[in-house]
Scaffold this motif. Structure first.
Motif, PDB file in Angstrom:
ATOM      1  N   LEU A   1      73.348  -4.646  20.176  1.00 45.32           N
ATOM      2  CA  LEU A   1      72.468  -5.810  20.058  1.00 45.32           C
ATOM      3  C   LEU A   1      71.253  -5.544  19.185  1.00 45.32           C
ATOM      4  O   LEU A   1      70.650  -6.480  18.651  1.00 45.32           O
ATOM      5  CB  LEU A   1      72.013  -6.271  21.447  1.00 45.32           C
ATOM      6  CG  LEU A   1      73.124  -6.773  22.376  1.00 45.32           C
ATOM      7  CD1 LEU A   1      72.546  -7.087  23.748  1.00 45.32           C
ATOM      8  CD2 LEU A   1      73.805  -8.001  21.785  1.00 45.32           C
ATOM      9  N   GLY A   2      70.848  -4.287  19.063  1.00 46.23           N
ATOM     10  CA  GLY A   2      69.651  -3.990  18.269  1.00 46.23           C
ATOM     11  C   GLY A   2      69.258  -2.534  18.360  1.00 46.23           C
ATOM     12  O   GLY A   2      70.047  -1.677  18.779  1.00 46.23           O
ATOM     13  N   THR A   3      68.032  -2.241  17.980  1.00 48.86           N
ATOM     14  CA  THR A   3      67.515  -0.870  17.989  1.00 48.86           C
ATOM     15  C   THR A   3      67.045  -0.487  19.386  1.00 48.86           C
ATOM     16  O   THR A   3      66.330  -1.250  20.042  1.00 48.86           O
ATOM     17  CB  THR A   3      66.343  -0.734  17.008  1.00 48.86           C
ATOM     18  OG1 THR A   3      66.802  -1.049  15.686  1.00 48.86           O
ATOM     19  CG2 THR A   3      65.778   0.676  17.018  1.00 48.86           C
ATOM     20  N   TYR A   4      67.426   0.703  19.819  1.00 50.38           N
ATOM     21  CA  TYR A   4      66.965   1.240  21.101  1.00 50.38           C
ATOM     22  C   TYR A   4      66.261   2.567  20.866  1.00 50.38           C
ATOM     23  O   TYR A   4      66.724   3.394  20.073  1.00 50.38           O
ATOM     24  CB  TYR A   4      68.141   1.428  22.075  1.00 50.38           C
ATOM     25  CG  TYR A   4      68.599   0.124  22.672  1.00 50.38           C
ATOM     26  CD1 TYR A   4      68.160  -0.290  23.926  1.00 50.38           C
ATOM     27  CD2 TYR A   4      69.439  -0.723  21.950  1.00 50.38           C
ATOM     28  CE1 TYR A   4      68.557  -1.505  24.458  1.00 50.38           C
ATOM     29  CE2 TYR A   4      69.840  -1.947  22.478  1.00 50.38           C
ATOM     30  CZ  TYR A   4      69.395  -2.330  23.729  1.00 50.38           C
ATOM     31  OH  TYR A   4      69.770  -3.539  24.241  1.00 50.38           O
TER      32      TYR A   4
ATOM     33  N   ALA B   1      59.244   8.963  20.328  1.00 56.95           N
ATOM     34  CA  ALA B   1      60.396   8.102  20.592  1.00 56.95           C
ATOM     35  C   ALA B   1      61.478   8.335  19.542  1.00 56.95           C
ATOM     36  O   ALA B   1      61.207   8.345  18.340  1.00 56.95           O
ATOM     37  CB  ALA B   1      59.965   6.640  20.588  1.00 56.95           C
ATOM     38  N   VAL B   2      62.695   8.528  20.000  1.00 58.47           N
ATOM     39  CA  VAL B   2      63.823   8.756  19.095  1.00 58.47           C
ATOM     40  C   VAL B   2      64.736   7.537  19.118  1.00 58.47           C
ATOM     41  O   VAL B   2      64.868   6.864  20.148  1.00 58.47           O
ATOM     42  CB  VAL B   2      64.617  10.021  19.488  1.00 58.47           C
ATOM     43  CG1 VAL B   2      63.736  11.250  19.358  1.00 58.47           C
ATOM     44  CG2 VAL B   2      65.170   9.908  20.901  1.00 58.47           C
ATOM     45  N   THR B   3      65.349   7.245  17.982  1.00 58.51           N
ATOM     46  CA  THR B   3      66.315   6.146  17.920  1.00 58.51           C
ATOM     47  C   THR B   3      67.607   6.590  18.591  1.00 58.51           C
ATOM     48  O   THR B   3      68.148   7.651  18.277  1.00 58.51           O
ATOM     49  CB  THR B   3      66.583   5.748  16.461  1.00 58.51           C
ATOM     50  OG1 THR B   3      65.356   5.346  15.852  1.00 58.51           O
ATOM     51  CG2 THR B   3      67.573   4.598  16.405  1.00 58.51           C
TER      52      THR B   3
ATOM     53  N   ARG C   1      55.543  -0.895  23.058  1.00 55.28           N
ATOM     54  CA  ARG C   1      54.754  -1.030  21.822  1.00 55.28           C
ATOM     55  C   ARG C   1      55.565  -0.596  20.607  1.00 55.28           C
ATOM     56  O   ARG C   1      55.498  -1.214  19.536  1.00 55.28           O
ATOM     57  CB  ARG C   1      53.476  -0.201  21.913  1.00 55.28           C
ATOM     58  CG  ARG C   1      52.427  -0.743  22.870  1.00 55.28           C
ATOM     59  CD  ARG C   1      51.112  -0.004  22.655  1.00 55.28           C
ATOM     60  NE  ARG C   1      50.065  -0.455  23.560  1.00 55.28           N
ATOM     61  CZ  ARG C   1      49.671   0.192  24.641  1.00 55.28           C
ATOM     62  NH1 ARG C   1      50.254   1.348  24.976  1.00 55.28           N
ATOM     63  NH2 ARG C   1      48.717  -0.286  25.409  1.00 55.28           N
ATOM     64  N   ALA C   2      56.322   0.494  20.757  1.00 55.60           N
ATOM     65  CA  ALA C   2      57.087   1.016  19.629  1.00 55.60           C
ATOM     66  C   ALA C   2      58.212   0.067  19.226  1.00 55.60           C
ATOM     67  O   ALA C   2      58.439  -0.176  18.031  1.00 55.60           O
ATOM     68  CB  ALA C   2      57.645   2.393  19.977  1.00 55.60           C
TER      69      ALA C   2
ATOM     70  N   ALA D   1      63.802   1.759  25.812  1.00 51.34           N
ATOM     71  CA  ALA D   1      63.556   0.331  25.627  1.00 51.34           C
ATOM     72  C   ALA D   1      64.251  -0.067  24.330  1.00 51.34           C
ATOM     73  O   ALA D   1      64.502   0.784  23.451  1.00 51.34           O
ATOM     74  CB  ALA D   1      62.062   0.019  25.541  1.00 51.34           C
ATOM     75  N   GLY D   2      64.565  -1.348  24.198  1.00 47.25           N
ATOM     76  CA  GLY D   2      65.266  -1.751  22.989  1.00 47.25           C
ATOM     77  C   GLY D   2      65.219  -3.251  22.756  1.00 47.25           C
ATOM     78  O   GLY D   2      64.400  -3.965  23.335  1.00 47.25           O
ATOM     79  N   GLU D   3      66.107  -3.710  21.887  1.00 44.98           N
ATOM     80  CA  GLU D   3      66.171  -5.112  21.476  1.00 44.98           C
ATOM     81  C   GLU D   3      67.432  -5.759  22.044  1.00 44.98           C
ATOM     82  O   GLU D   3      68.494  -5.144  22.050  1.00 44.98           O
ATOM     83  CB  GLU D   3      66.204  -5.212  19.951  1.00 44.98           C
ATOM     84  CG  GLU D   3      65.008  -4.574  19.256  1.00 44.98           C
ATOM     85  CD  GLU D   3      65.168  -4.538  17.738  1.00 44.98           C
ATOM     86  OE1 GLU D   3      64.215  -4.111  17.061  1.00 44.98           O
ATOM     87  OE2 GLU D   3      66.250  -4.916  17.236  1.00 44.98           O
ATOM     88  N   ARG D   4      67.281  -7.021  22.462  1.00 39.74           N
ATOM     89  CA  ARG D   4      68.441  -7.732  22.999  1.00 39.74           C
ATOM     90  C   ARG D   4      68.634  -9.048  22.232  1.00 39.74           C
ATOM     91  O   ARG D   4      69.200  -9.048  21.147  1.00 39.74           O
ATOM     92  CB  ARG D   4      68.292  -7.946  24.512  1.00 39.74           C
ATOM     93  CG  ARG D   4      69.551  -8.504  25.169  1.00 39.74           C
ATOM     94  CD  ARG D   4      69.512  -8.418  26.684  1.00 39.74           C
ATOM     95  NE  ARG D   4      68.424  -9.190  27.280  1.00 39.74           N
ATOM     96  CZ  ARG D   4      68.182  -9.252  28.591  1.00 39.74           C
ATOM     97  NH1 ARG D   4      68.950  -8.563  29.428  1.00 39.74           N
ATOM     98  NH2 ARG D   4      67.187  -9.978  29.065  1.00 39.74           N
TER      99      ARG D   4
END
Length: 228
Positions: free
Chosen positions: A129-132, A99-101, A177-178, A145-148
């Motif tokens: 909004l956050g890290t994806y 998984a890459v940022t 999970r990551a 997937a990421g953070e909202r």
């Protein structure tokens, strides 16, 4: 005191996402190119609805997650969006080496993937909004997937999606999970929302260790234009 997840948009905009908040009185919203989410107090009065009307353009459609009160006549209800709220009580959260940022340069690919998969609202500045995290195959972004939302002590896992041609490889589980691992490392607890009728997604999240907390609605409202 209400639980932070009872009104997660308002608690996010008054906390971790205050830098993004557009506020008038007790009403708050995200910029239109970040998220269509608006928030009001748990029991809004006429003054609160007048405040949010100053934040929403006539004819604009916005979402009010967790809103229980019916709107006044100058708002049109377009849908209710029946959903469920799940919290990560026992998730096996682990980073993923593949998984890459994702960053600003990845936004066109993220928008394209979201358009193909419809994981929920994803706009040009949603990434703020956050890290994806994402997984690529032959240079193509095939899952993310990421953070909202980020109410105090919690962070929402969101935009979990996989290109239809790459489903069945476990990417959604791995990325969930990551993302959860990063949230937990920061000291927060992961949570998420899903449409109640998305049975496959809810089943996956429960298998990963999320548990049901409550039902939640995502009312879609449109502010009526003057004279309509």
């Amino acid at each position: 005191m209400t639980h932070p997840l009872d009104n997660p948009v308002l608690r996010s905009l008054s906390g971790a996402h205050a830098r993004l908040a557009l506020i008038h009185g007790r009403a708050a919203r995200y910029p239109a190119d970040v998220s269509p989410f608006c928030a009001l107090p748990g029991e809004p009065d006429a003054a609160d609805w007048a405040d949010v009307a100053r934040l929403v353009a006539p004819g604009e459609m916005v979402l009010f997650p967790a809103l229980r009160a019916g709107p006044p006549p100058d708002w049109e209800v377009l849908g209710l969006g029946e959903g469920v709220q799940l919290v990560a009580d026992r998730i096996d959260a682990i980073p993923d080496d593949e998984a890459v940022t994702l960053g600003p340069a990845d936004v066109p690919d993220m928008l394209s993937l979201a358009e193909r998969t419809k994981p929920g609202p994803f706009l040009p500045r949603t990434i703020e909004l956050g890290t994806y995290l994402g997984i690529r195959r032959e240079g193509e972004l095939v899952a993310m997937a990421g953070e909202r939302l980020r109410p105090p002590g919690w962070t929402e896992v969101s935009a979990v999606c996989t290109d239809p041609a790459w489903r069945g490889h476990g990417f959604a589980a791995r990325l969930t999970r990551a993302v959860a691992a990063g949230i937990i490392a920061r000291g927060d607890t992961p949570f998420l929302h899903s449409l109640a009728d998305n049975v496959a997604a809810v089943r996956l999240y429960k298998q990963l260790g999320f548990t049901y907390r409550r039902d939640i609605q995502f009312p879609l409202l449109r502010r009526r234009s003057p004279g309509t």
